[in-house]
Design an enzyme around this catalytic site. Sequence first.
Site, PDB file in Angstrom:
ATOM      1  N   ASP A 242      -5.229  -6.895   5.921  1.00 24.08           N
ATOM      2  CA  ASP A 242      -6.427  -6.150   5.546  1.00 24.08           C
ATOM      3  C   ASP A 242      -7.553  -7.142   5.228  1.00 24.08           C
ATOM      4  O   ASP A 242      -8.687  -7.027   5.721  1.00 24.08           O
ATOM      5  CB  ASP A 242      -6.082  -5.308   4.303  1.00 24.08           C
ATOM      6  CG  ASP A 242      -7.158  -4.301   3.953  1.00 24.08           C
ATOM      7  OD1 ASP A 242      -8.150  -4.199   4.702  1.00 24.08           O
ATOM      8  OD2 ASP A 242      -7.009  -3.621   2.916  1.00 24.08           O
TER       9      ASP A 242
ATOM     10  N   ASP B  86      -3.213 -18.210   1.611  1.00 21.53           N
ATOM     11  CA  ASP B  86      -4.406 -18.856   1.034  1.00 21.53           C
ATOM     12  C   ASP B  86      -4.938 -19.921   1.999  1.00 21.53           C
ATOM     13  O   ASP B  86      -6.147 -20.032   2.224  1.00 21.53           O
ATOM     14  CB  ASP B  86      -4.124 -19.432  -0.358  1.00 21.53           C
ATOM     15  CG  ASP B  86      -2.783 -20.130  -0.459  1.00 21.53           C
ATOM     16  OD1 ASP B  86      -1.953 -19.994   0.462  1.00 21.53           O
ATOM     17  OD2 ASP B  86      -2.543 -20.830  -1.464  1.00 21.53           O
TER      18      ASP B  86
ATOM     19  N   TYR C 182       0.821  -1.222   0.000  1.00 20.52           N
ATOM     20  CA  TYR C 182       0.000   0.000   0.000  1.00 20.52           C
ATOM     21  C   TYR C 182       0.854   1.270   0.000  1.00 20.52           C
ATOM     22  O   TYR C 182       0.350   2.359  -0.279  1.00 20.52           O
ATOM     23  CB  TYR C 182      -0.952   0.021   1.203  1.00 20.52           C
ATOM     24  CG  TYR C 182      -2.024  -1.053   1.174  1.00 20.52           C
ATOM     25  CD1 TYR C 182      -2.223  -1.846   0.045  1.00 20.52           C
ATOM     26  CD2 TYR C 182      -2.842  -1.281   2.269  1.00 20.52           C
ATOM     27  CE1 TYR C 182      -3.194  -2.834   0.023  1.00 20.52           C
ATOM     28  CE2 TYR C 182      -3.819  -2.269   2.246  1.00 20.52           C
ATOM     29  CZ  TYR C 182      -3.978  -3.049   1.122  1.00 20.52           C
ATOM     30  OH  TYR C 182      -4.947  -4.030   1.099  1.00 20.52           O
TER      31      TYR C 182
ATOM     32  N   ASP D 272     -10.787  -8.655   7.981  1.00 22.36           N
ATOM     33  CA  ASP D 272     -12.209  -8.500   7.656  1.00 22.36           C
ATOM     34  C   ASP D 272     -12.904  -9.855   7.624  1.00 22.36           C
ATOM     35  O   ASP D 272     -14.044  -9.992   8.066  1.00 22.36           O
ATOM     36  CB  ASP D 272     -12.379  -7.799   6.297  1.00 22.36           C
ATOM     37  CG  ASP D 272     -12.467  -6.287   6.459  1.00 22.36           C
ATOM     38  OD1 ASP D 272     -12.127  -5.787   7.555  1.00 22.36           O
ATOM     39  OD2 ASP D 272     -12.875  -5.603   5.498  1.00 22.36           O
TER      40      ASP D 272
ATOM     41  N   LYS E 230       3.437 -15.627   2.075  1.00 23.59           N
ATOM     42  CA  LYS E 230       3.294 -16.353   0.804  1.00 23.59           C
ATOM     43  C   LYS E 230       4.710 -16.700   0.345  1.00 23.59           C
ATOM     44  O   LYS E 230       5.148 -16.334  -0.760  1.00 23.59           O
ATOM     45  CB  LYS E 230       2.544 -15.451  -0.199  1.00 23.59           C
ATOM     46  CG  LYS E 230       2.116 -16.121  -1.480  1.00 23.59           C
ATOM     47  CD  LYS E 230       0.954 -17.094  -1.304  1.00 23.59           C
ATOM     48  CE  LYS E 230       0.650 -17.788  -2.619  1.00 23.59           C
ATOM     49  NZ  LYS E 230      -0.309 -18.902  -2.468  1.00 23.59           N
TER      50      LYS E 230
END
Length: 360
Positions: A248, A224, A141, A252, A192
């Site tokens: 992020d 994942d 980001y 959620d 990852k």
Amino acid sequence: MTHKILLLAGDGIGPEIVGAAEQVLQALKERHGLACEFEHALMGGCAIDAHGDSLPEATLAAARAADAILLGAVGGPKWDKVERAIRPERGLLRLRSELGFYCNLRPAVLYPALADASSLRPEVVAGLDVMIIRELTGGIYFGQPRGIEQDADGHRRGFNTLVYRDDEIERIARSGFEIARKRNGRLCSVDKANVLEVSELWREVVDGLAPEYPDVELSHMYVDNAAMQLVRAPKQFDVLVTTNMFGDILSDLAAMLTGSIGMLPSASLDAASKGLFEPVHGSAPDIARQGVANPLATILSASMMLRYTLDEGALADRVEAAVGQVLAAGVRTADIAGASERTVGTQEMTAAVIAALDAV
Ligand code: NAD
């Protein structure tokens, strides 16, 4: 020592829910020995209207001077069209980065009384208590270079950069170990590493710290798989630590396991554990000024403030126990009520929590 608490009500339901949390803190001050003083400042759309900037200099200065900051929420349709650079959400990003709030804590706790609100079966989620720690000021980001450009062959190309330095990884990983140590002693680092070099470094740095925390059981999981496991068997986790973008998304996801956005607090901390505390939800313009917003996410954010910044763990326990008691007694705002349940407004819910503070 008197704690200086800055209250940033913000927009929409912000003044109602921050007002509720202030009443709870005030009750702790009057009856349970909390030494604090409050200051108020403008932030978000209301600050754009008053000063032409969502994070005015005076607010930033007050935030720097405060010991802890409680924010309601910012934004709303009225400011959707203002210039990008002064938008409410830009002010929030600036506040976090100016004050170095790199450590984002997102607990997902399912109160037993609300087990039916989850989209998962009650036995999968009942008693859920997971802490997701998200790196907040680095990663894709913020990485440079970024942009959209024209290729020589006429195609447009969008690009961002995922970058982490070893010191950025180390400080968020240390937060993970420290917090796991205060909870059930299990830390899962999510990456990852099978595809990304950044993740390879991430894993190496996290592993390098493990010998310093022999009391914490460290594991690693690909992002994942972590997403699958959070839905399949979320209670296997205690603390997860991960990058900005993975965090992020996973925070959620974990939040929704609990079923209600009106119940979810968050904290963003700096290296000295000073923090910005805010509910996960937004400014809910659709229900603003109706007195029906659920104040519990903000009250629980104030409780995180007591625990993580003000070192008042016993008072935090008291607030959380009071919320648990009120829910167990069947008090419900509309967002967490079943079809046939009686509902209360913001003020009645707040009064119930304050009354329960003395009873727990
Ligand atoms: P939202 O979270 O504000 O609302 C989503 C839905 O949840 C709405 O139906 C709302 O009524 C309900 N809801 C939210 N909080 C509630 C509460 N405490 N009690 C009862 N119901 C509640 O998300 P949105 O509608 O996508 O965004 C509205 C505005 O908030 C936008 O301007 C957005 O940019 C802003 N926003 C701000 C923040 C923040 O300040 N951190 C975060 C997210 C969104």
